[in-house]
Write a protein that holds these residues in place. Structure first.
Motif, short mmCIF file in Angstrom:
data_model
loop_
_atom_site.label_atom_id
_atom_site.label_comp_id
_atom_site.label_asym_id
_atom_site.label_seq_id
_atom_site.Cartn_x
_atom_site.Cartn_y
_atom_site.Cartn_z
N LEU A 70 1.08 -1.62 -0.23
CA LEU A 70 -0.27 -0.10 -0.10
C LEU A 70 0.66 1.04 0.11
N SER A 71 1.94 1.38 1.07
CA SER A 71 3.19 2.37 0.95
C SER A 71 3.26 2.42 -0.77
N ALA A 72 4.39 1.53 -1.13
CA ALA A 72 5.10 1.40 -2.64
C ALA A 72 3.73 1.70 -3.50
N LEU A 73 2.26 1.95 -3.27
CA LEU A 73 1.44 2.24 -4.87
C LEU A 73 0.98 3.23 -4.07
N ILE A 74 1.08 4.28 -3.33
CA ILE A 74 0.98 5.17 -2.81
C ILE A 74 1.95 6.18 -3.66
N THR A 75 3.29 5.92 -2.99
CA THR A 75 4.52 6.29 -3.80
C THR A 75 4.39 6.40 -5.10
N MET A 76 3.74 5.65 -6.08
CA MET A 76 3.64 4.91 -7.65
C MET A 76 3.03 5.63 -7.65
N THR A 77 1.56 6.20 -7.13
CA THR A 77 0.47 7.43 -7.47
C THR A 77 1.01 8.49 -7.65
N THR A 78 1.43 9.14 -6.72
CA THR A 78 2.28 9.73 -6.29
C THR A 78 3.02 10.71 -7.69
N LEU A 79 4.03 9.13 -7.83
CA LEU A 79 4.56 9.98 -8.72
C LEU A 79 4.27 9.69 -10.12
N VAL A 80 3.00 9.15 -10.32
CA VAL A 80 2.12 9.38 -11.60
C VAL A 80 1.96 10.82 -11.88
N ILE A 81 0.95 11.21 -10.54
CA ILE A 81 0.27 12.63 -10.42
C ILE A 81 1.37 13.54 -11.03
N SER A 82 2.80 13.16 -10.29
CA SER A 82 4.07 14.58 -10.45
C SER A 82 3.56 14.97 -11.68
N ILE A 83 4.25 13.26 -12.68
CA ILE A 83 4.23 13.48 -14.03
C ILE A 83 2.85 14.14 -14.76
N THR A 84 2.18 13.62 -14.13
CA THR A 84 1.27 14.34 -15.40
C THR A 84 0.89 15.58 -15.60
N MET A 85 1.10 16.34 -14.27
CA MET A 85 1.54 17.38 -13.59
C MET A 85 2.49 18.59 -14.75
N VAL A 86 3.53 18.01 -14.56
CA VAL A 86 4.43 18.41 -15.37
C VAL A 86 4.75 17.86 -17.18
N VAL A 87 3.75 17.17 -17.48
CA VAL A 87 3.27 17.06 -18.96
C VAL A 87 2.12 18.30 -18.99
N LEU A 88 1.23 18.52 -18.33
CA LEU A 88 0.24 19.18 -18.45
C LEU A 88 0.86 21.43 -18.86
N SER A 89 2.25 21.29 -17.83
CA SER A 89 2.30 22.24 -17.80
C SER A 89 4.04 22.63 -18.65
N LEU A 90 4.39 21.67 -19.85
CA LEU A 90 4.46 21.72 -20.47
C LEU A 90 3.48 21.80 -22.42
N SER A 91 3.07 21.13 -21.56
CA SER A 91 1.60 21.13 -22.77
C SER A 91 1.37 22.41 -23.69
N ALA A 92 0.56 22.91 -22.08
CA ALA A 92 -0.04 24.49 -21.68
C ALA A 92 1.47 25.42 -22.16
N SER A 93 2.26 25.11 -21.75
CA SER A 93 3.73 25.99 -22.11
C SER A 93 3.79 26.14 -24.01
N GLN A 94 3.94 25.84 -24.50
CA GLN A 94 3.84 24.86 -25.69
C GLN A 94 2.50 25.44 -26.96
N LEU A 95 1.63 24.45 -26.70
CA LEU A 95 0.50 24.02 -27.10
C LEU A 95 -0.50 24.75 -27.09
N GLY A 96 -0.91 25.21 -25.79
CA GLY A 96 -1.86 26.62 -25.33
C GLY A 96 -2.54 25.86 -23.96
#
Length: 435
Positions: A70-96
């Motif tokens: 459970l602890s590992a899955l929470i850490t993994m999901t946190t990583l997933v959300i962080s990656i998602t936020m980074v991609v959304l930020s890049l998309s917003a700055s480059q593509l709109g």
């Protein structure tokens, strides 16, 4: 019925880009699945105990392992959300920023995130079940083993998600997704236009219309997302009215703005006006429910931002033009929605503002053409696009809209490349396509 279908589709447009609904549904399915397996194992314990390859430890050992998982899955999901936020930020700055919706509405993205959250919910549910040992004599081997297998699968799901996110960050991938959404929207709206062709004759405005009309005003501010035309026709028939809606989906209206007229005004009671205004769905965001230019503007925005001085990516802009060539060819060869309705006695009941072929050409090309007026490769590609479409075009109004773009391109050539090699090259391309 059509009115409700339109409202439901508009609601679907607003919710499908959310990262909330699909993960919640998948999490509930995971919880239901583990409860079902646990219930079946309690009912058929003697058969499960014969399976030697299942978990063979004690309940306490299983609880310890599950807590670690459970602890590992929470850490993994946190990583997933962080990656998602980074991609959304890049998309917003480059593509709109408006193209964030394209990434969030990806069903694959929603499923991946749903699997991660569902795994956490499943593991937590199993820990709660194991806490009460009075419900079983032996540890639920099958249930625990299923949780272990799911954890192992999550490793490969994480790998797949990283690959998916990496591909989503590529401009070509986003352009392709926007193009597919645009083609789907174009097909849906033009098909409805074909079904409505028999009602799309030129409107015959009654005499004394201007002297005997009553104005309709918006009761709120926002973007028009959907206009319930069938409901408006019913109101017009019921109260013997001619309704003229002077706005369309995608327009912004503010409180007190005139949105249409009623004729004759002696039939236009206050409650009727309220019902008519309620048939115009207004929200804080634009949607593609009835707005045929919605995805065209998204695609044009990618090309426009690519040509901005901060990015200066001509190749992305040219890719956008390639996609727009196919979309424009389809859009300009089909019947666009014409919101003109008559009753069974062929009496005019509703006139709605409709998108024109000139509007589509302007939304698709004008801003990119203006941003690329100093870039010969972009102008050359624009000339090729217009020349290719013109060869198969049959509509005079569409051809006039394209000719206006050609005239502006010629002006750009004269202003920025006069007496230069680029001028000769671009003019030869224009002659090649007889533009």
């Amino acid at each position: 019925m059509q009115s409700w279908a339109s409202k439901l589709y508009n609601l679907w447009e607003l919710t499908r880009s959310s990262l909330f609904y699909v993960p919640v549904i998948i999490s509930l399915m995971f919880i239901g699945g583990i409860l079902l397996i646990f219930r079946l194992e309690l009912s058929y314990t003697e058969y499960v105990q014969k399976l030697d390859f299942l978990y063979a430890g004690s309940t306490e050992d299983a609880k310890t392992i599950l807590q670690t998982i459970l602890s590992a899955l929470i850490t993994m999901t946190t990583l997933v959300i962080s990656i998602t936020m980074v991609v959304l930020s890049l998309s917003a700055s480059q593509l709109g920023p408006r193209l964030i919706k394209i990434f969030m509405s990806s069903r694959l993205t929603q499923i991946y995130i749903g699997v991660f959250f569902g795994s956490i919910a499943l593991t937590l549910t199993l820990l709660i079940l194991l806490h009460d040992q009075s419900t079983f004599e032996q540890p639920p081997k099958l249930t625990i083993s299923c949780c272990f297998v799911l954890t192992f699968i999550n490793l490969f799901v994480l790998l797949g998600y990283v690959n998916h996110v990496a591909r989503s960050g590529i401009a070509d991938t986003t352009i392709e997704r926007v193009t597919q959404e645009l083609e789907h929207s174009l097909s849906r709206l033009t098909d409805s236009a074909r079904d409505h062709t028999e009602h799309s004759t030129a409107p015959q405005i009654p005499k004394h219309y201007s002297e005997n009309q009553r104005d309709i005003y918006s009761s709120c501010s926002g973007y028009i997302q959907n206009i319930q035309y069938p409901a408006l026709v019913e109101l017009a028939n019921k109260h013997d009215l001619l309704i003229n809606i002077e706005c369309r989906a995608g327009d912004y209206v503010f409180t007190g703005q005139k949105v249409g007229t009623l004729f004759p005004k002696e039939h236009a009671q206050a409650e009727v006006e309220i019902c008519i205004v309620e048939c115009i769905d207004v929200g804080s965001n634009k949607t593609g429910t009835q707005d045929i230019e919605y995805s065209i503007r998204h695609l044009a925005e990618i090309g426009l931002r690519a040509l901005s001085p901060g990015i200066n990516d001509n190749f992305t802009a040219i890719t956008v033009l390639d996609k727009l060539s196919g979309v424009l060819s389809k859009a300009l060869s089909k019947d666009l929605p014409q919101h003109i309705y008559h009753d069974q006695k062929n009496q005019l009941r509703l006139i709605g503002k409709s998108v024109t072929q000139s509007d589509i050409v302007d939304s698709a090309l004008s801003q990119i053409r203006d941003a690329g007026k100093t870039k010969p490769d972009v102008l050359h590609h624009l000339i090729q696009l217009i020349g290719t479409i013109s060869q198969t075009l049959k509509s005079e109004s569409a051809q006039q809209a394209l000719n206006q773009q050609v005239d502006l391109i010629k002006q750009h050539i004269h202003d920025h490349f006069h007496n230069k090699e680029e001028e000769t090259y671009l003019l030869e391309t224009l002659e090649k396509y007889s533009l």
